[in-house]
Design a protein around this motif. Structure first.
Motif, mmCIF file in Angstrom:
data_model
loop_
_atom_site.group_PDB
_atom_site.id
_atom_site.type_symbol
_atom_site.label_atom_id
_atom_site.label_comp_id
_atom_site.label_asym_id
_atom_site.label_seq_id
_atom_site.Cartn_x
_atom_site.Cartn_y
_atom_site.Cartn_z
ATOM 1 N N LYS A 3 0.850 -1.190 0.000
ATOM 2 C CA LYS A 3 0.000 0.000 0.000
ATOM 3 C C LYS A 3 0.883 1.237 0.000
ATOM 4 O O LYS A 3 2.000 1.219 0.498
ATOM 5 C CB LYS A 3 -0.900 -0.005 1.240
ATOM 6 C CG LYS A 3 -1.860 -1.179 1.264
ATOM 7 C CD LYS A 3 -2.689 -1.180 2.515
ATOM 8 C CE LYS A 3 -3.594 -2.389 2.547
ATOM 9 N NZ LYS A 3 -4.383 -2.442 3.762
ATOM 10 N N VAL A 7 -2.207 5.706 1.792
ATOM 11 C CA VAL A 7 -3.219 4.729 2.211
ATOM 12 C C VAL A 7 -2.942 4.288 3.640
ATOM 13 O O VAL A 7 -3.860 4.169 4.459
ATOM 14 C CB VAL A 7 -3.240 3.518 1.238
ATOM 15 C CG1 VAL A 7 -4.076 2.381 1.797
ATOM 16 C CG2 VAL A 7 -3.765 3.941 -0.123
ATOM 17 N N MET A 8 -1.674 4.074 3.964
ATOM 18 C CA MET A 8 -1.314 3.650 5.322
ATOM 19 C C MET A 8 -1.680 4.736 6.342
ATOM 20 O O MET A 8 -2.229 4.437 7.399
ATOM 21 C CB MET A 8 0.185 3.332 5.406
ATOM 22 C CG MET A 8 0.608 2.156 4.537
ATOM 23 S SD MET A 8 -0.225 0.612 4.925
ATOM 24 C CE MET A 8 0.485 0.264 6.504
ATOM 25 N N GLU A 11 -5.470 4.720 6.796
ATOM 26 C CA GLU A 11 -5.961 3.553 7.530
ATOM 27 C C GLU A 11 -5.648 3.661 9.019
ATOM 28 O O GLU A 11 -6.512 3.407 9.860
ATOM 29 C CB GLU A 11 -5.366 2.271 6.953
ATOM 30 C CG GLU A 11 -6.004 1.886 5.631
ATOM 31 C CD GLU A 11 -5.492 0.563 5.081
ATOM 32 O OE1 GLU A 11 -4.728 -0.143 5.766
ATOM 33 O OE2 GLU A 11 -5.876 0.228 3.946
ATOM 34 N N TYR A 12 -4.413 4.020 9.343
ATOM 35 C CA TYR A 12 -4.040 4.136 10.757
ATOM 36 C C TYR A 12 -4.788 5.287 11.435
ATOM 37 O O TYR A 12 -5.189 5.180 12.587
ATOM 38 C CB TYR A 12 -2.529 4.296 10.928
ATOM 39 C CG TYR A 12 -1.770 3.010 10.716
ATOM 40 C CD1 TYR A 12 -2.035 1.880 11.481
ATOM 41 C CD2 TYR A 12 -0.776 2.915 9.750
ATOM 42 C CE1 TYR A 12 -1.340 0.700 11.300
ATOM 43 C CE2 TYR A 12 -0.069 1.739 9.562
ATOM 44 C CZ TYR A 12 -0.354 0.628 10.347
ATOM 45 O OH TYR A 12 0.341 -0.539 10.168
ATOM 46 N N LYS A 14 -7.796 6.385 10.699
ATOM 47 C CA LYS A 14 -9.169 5.933 10.925
ATOM 48 C C LYS A 14 -9.240 4.902 12.050
ATOM 49 O O LYS A 14 -10.178 4.918 12.840
ATOM 50 C CB LYS A 14 -9.753 5.359 9.628
ATOM 51 C CG LYS A 14 -10.005 6.433 8.579
ATOM 52 C CD LYS A 14 -10.400 5.834 7.244
ATOM 53 C CE LYS A 14 -10.496 6.920 6.180
ATOM 54 N NZ LYS A 14 -10.705 6.345 4.834
ATOM 55 N N GLU A 15 -8.246 4.004 12.115
ATOM 56 C CA GLU A 15 -8.211 3.019 13.195
ATOM 57 C C GLU A 15 -8.150 3.697 14.561
ATOM 58 O O GLU A 15 -8.655 3.178 15.540
ATOM 59 C CB GLU A 15 -6.996 2.098 13.051
ATOM 60 C CG GLU A 15 -7.207 0.971 12.091
ATOM 61 C CD GLU A 15 -5.999 0.052 12.014
ATOM 62 O OE1 GLU A 15 -5.121 0.098 12.912
ATOM 63 O OE2 GLU A 15 -5.924 -0.720 11.040
ATOM 64 N N GLU A 38 -2.797 11.656 2.235
ATOM 65 C CA GLU A 38 -3.617 10.452 2.106
ATOM 66 C C GLU A 38 -3.963 10.133 0.653
ATOM 67 O O GLU A 38 -4.244 8.991 0.322
ATOM 68 C CB GLU A 38 -4.875 10.573 2.961
ATOM 69 C CG GLU A 38 -4.560 10.549 4.448
ATOM 70 C CD GLU A 38 -5.782 10.612 5.335
ATOM 71 O OE1 GLU A 38 -6.919 10.703 4.813
ATOM 72 O OE2 GLU A 38 -5.610 10.557 6.567
ATOM 73 N N LYS A 68 0.127 -3.830 6.326
ATOM 74 C CA LYS A 68 -0.414 -3.828 7.682
ATOM 75 C C LYS A 68 -0.543 -5.243 8.185
ATOM 76 O O LYS A 68 -0.879 -6.144 7.442
ATOM 77 C CB LYS A 68 -1.804 -3.181 7.705
ATOM 78 C CG LYS A 68 -1.778 -1.694 7.594
ATOM 79 C CD LYS A 68 -3.153 -1.123 7.656
ATOM 80 C CE LYS A 68 -3.814 -1.456 8.969
ATOM 81 N NZ LYS A 68 -5.140 -0.911 9.108
ATOM 82 N N SER A 71 -5.588 -6.702 11.972
ATOM 83 C CA SER A 71 -6.125 -6.008 13.137
ATOM 84 C C SER A 71 -6.648 -7.040 14.128
ATOM 85 O O SER A 71 -6.887 -8.189 13.764
ATOM 86 C CB SER A 71 -7.259 -5.072 12.720
ATOM 87 O OG SER A 71 -8.406 -5.821 12.386
#
Length: 130
Positions: A3, A7-8, A11-12, A14-15, A38, A68, A71
């Motif tokens: 990715k 994108v990373m 994603e992080y 949002k997590e 982003e 990643k 999760s």
């Protein structure tokens, strides 16, 4: 699949339940800058990457690798899936045994049930190899 850094970051972020504005505030940049990161239209200054990784709760290596790890939710889903497949396999074996003892099982049905059990165990073994 690798990715992009953008994108990373997304994603992080949002997590961690953060908005672009919240991340921007902590980084000392604008939310437009975070949006560009982003979307891979620009990148954070190299000297700010350690701070970014810290805010996102990951190592610099993990952020830069573009891959990643699973999760905790993904791991739980996998565990439940494997457990369910093992249960199906066990149930098929027990059902075949009990029905055979009671003389209530024809060969074709028994073979189908055992096939389902073997297929379930096979999927479990494949999951363990990943």
């Amino acid at each position: 699949m690798k990715k992009t850094l953008g994108v990373m970051i997304a994603e992080y972020r949002k997590e961690n339940g953060m908005t672009q504005a919240q991340l921007a505030e902590q980084m000392g940049v604008t939310d437009k800058a975070v949006s560009k990161w982003e979307r891979d239209l620009s990148y954070p200054d190299i000297s700010s990457v350690p701070k970014l990784a810290e805010i996102l709760g990951v190592t610099v290596d993990k952020l830069m690798q573009g891959e990643k790890s699973s999760s905790p939710i993904d791991k739980k889903v996998k565990e439940i899936t494997v457990l369910s497949l093992k249960a199906v396999s066990l149930a098929m074996g027990v059902a075949v045994t009990v029905l055979m003892i009671l003389n209530k099982l024809d060969v074709k049905s028994g073979m189908i049930m055992l096939g389902i059990g073997i297929a379930s165990i096979s999927v479990c073994l494949l999951q363990d190899q990943k």
